[in-house]
Design a protein around this motif. Sequence first.
Motif, PDB file in Angstrom:
ATOM      1  N   GLN A 168       0.860  -1.180   0.000  1.00 22.05           N
ATOM      2  CA  GLN A 168       0.000   0.000   0.000  1.00 22.05           C
ATOM      3  C   GLN A 168       0.900   1.235   0.000  1.00 22.05           C
ATOM      4  O   GLN A 168       1.802   1.353   0.816  1.00 22.05           O
ATOM      5  N   VAL A 169       0.653   2.133  -0.948  1.00 18.38           N
ATOM      6  CA  VAL A 169       1.484   3.328  -1.079  1.00 18.38           C
ATOM      7  C   VAL A 169       0.611   4.566  -0.920  1.00 18.38           C
ATOM      8  O   VAL A 169      -0.437   4.674  -1.547  1.00 18.38           O
ATOM      9  N   CYS A 170       1.063   5.486  -0.070  1.00 18.73           N
ATOM     10  CA  CYS A 170       0.414   6.786   0.042  1.00 18.73           C
ATOM     11  C   CYS A 170       1.392   7.807  -0.531  1.00 18.73           C
ATOM     12  O   CYS A 170       2.554   7.864  -0.131  1.00 18.73           O
ATOM     13  N   TYR A 171       0.916   8.587  -1.492  1.00 20.61           N
ATOM     14  CA  TYR A 171       1.793   9.538  -2.178  1.00 20.61           C
ATOM     15  C   TYR A 171       1.022  10.809  -2.508  1.00 20.61           C
ATOM     16  O   TYR A 171      -0.214  10.828  -2.485  1.00 20.61           O
ATOM     17  N   CYS A 172       1.759  11.880  -2.813  1.00 22.16           N
ATOM     18  CA  CYS A 172       1.132  13.167  -3.099  1.00 22.16           C
ATOM     19  C   CYS A 172       1.638  13.726  -4.424  1.00 22.16           C
ATOM     20  O   CYS A 172       2.751  13.407  -4.862  1.00 22.16           O
ATOM     21  N   TYR A 179      -2.958  10.532  -2.400  1.00 22.03           N
ATOM     22  CA  TYR A 179      -3.675   9.347  -2.876  1.00 22.03           C
ATOM     23  C   TYR A 179      -3.112   8.100  -2.206  1.00 22.03           C
ATOM     24  O   TYR A 179      -1.945   8.055  -1.832  1.00 22.03           O
ATOM     25  N   VAL A 180      -3.963   7.086  -2.112  1.00 23.35           N
ATOM     26  CA  VAL A 180      -3.537   5.769  -1.618  1.00 23.35           C
ATOM     27  C   VAL A 180      -3.871   4.751  -2.696  1.00 23.35           C
ATOM     28  O   VAL A 180      -4.944   4.776  -3.283  1.00 23.35           O
ATOM     29  N   SER A 189      -8.441   8.970  -3.273  1.00 24.18           N
ATOM     30  CA  SER A 189      -8.002  10.283  -2.799  1.00 24.18           C
ATOM     31  C   SER A 189      -8.122  10.342  -1.278  1.00 24.18           C
ATOM     32  O   SER A 189      -9.119   9.877  -0.724  1.00 24.18           O
ATOM     33  N   VAL A 190      -7.092  10.906  -0.603  1.00 21.17           N
ATOM     34  CA  VAL A 190      -7.123  11.046   0.859  1.00 21.17           C
ATOM     35  C   VAL A 190      -6.717  12.472   1.234  1.00 21.17           C
ATOM     36  O   VAL A 190      -6.065  13.167   0.446  1.00 21.17           O
TER      37      VAL A 190
END
Length: 197
Positions: A168-172, A179-180, A189-190
Amino acid sequence: MSDSGFSSQKLNLTLALCAMLISAASFYATYLQAKSAEQQVKAMTLPLLQYGTGNVDPETNKPVISFNLTNGGVGPALVKTVTYKYKGKSTVNFFDYLEDCCSTELKEFNSNPPKNLSLAKGGYVTSSTNNVVVPAQDKLVFYKLYRGELSESLWSKLNAERGYLTVQVCYCSLLEECYVTEQKGVVESVEACPVTN
């Protein structure tokens, strides 16, 4: 005389109403144009990260296990958090995953003196995934294990177990929209990415 005064008032009121309607329509058109421009900027800077793994180096055709993040989007991605999930366990450290999946083989591999660990004999290469920028249409390979006499048992075990790993990757994006993603092509979108140490 009173008729023409009344007509004049009516005309003025009609003109005023028309002016208000034109102003409202103009404001709405400007709003739609601004929203469209904002969406266009978002689309032009949108990153799309996906996790991948393989067991052959495409350039050399040699057996190399790799774990990577590929940015298939049009804008750079700032990787904030990577979570490795393996058989009910979750960690933000890739080496914890290696310990979980292949502890016996990893111990044996790590017992080799560092001077013996060349890539030809089965060494490995790592890259950080914390606060790293992955350019558009580029790839970040964060772990590579070369197959060789010193890594044979670890390589075989990892090759068998890597299919059970989900990442699982959370990036901007550059616009600080985050986004996740955990499955290929599924992006959510987060508000912000969680902070890890």
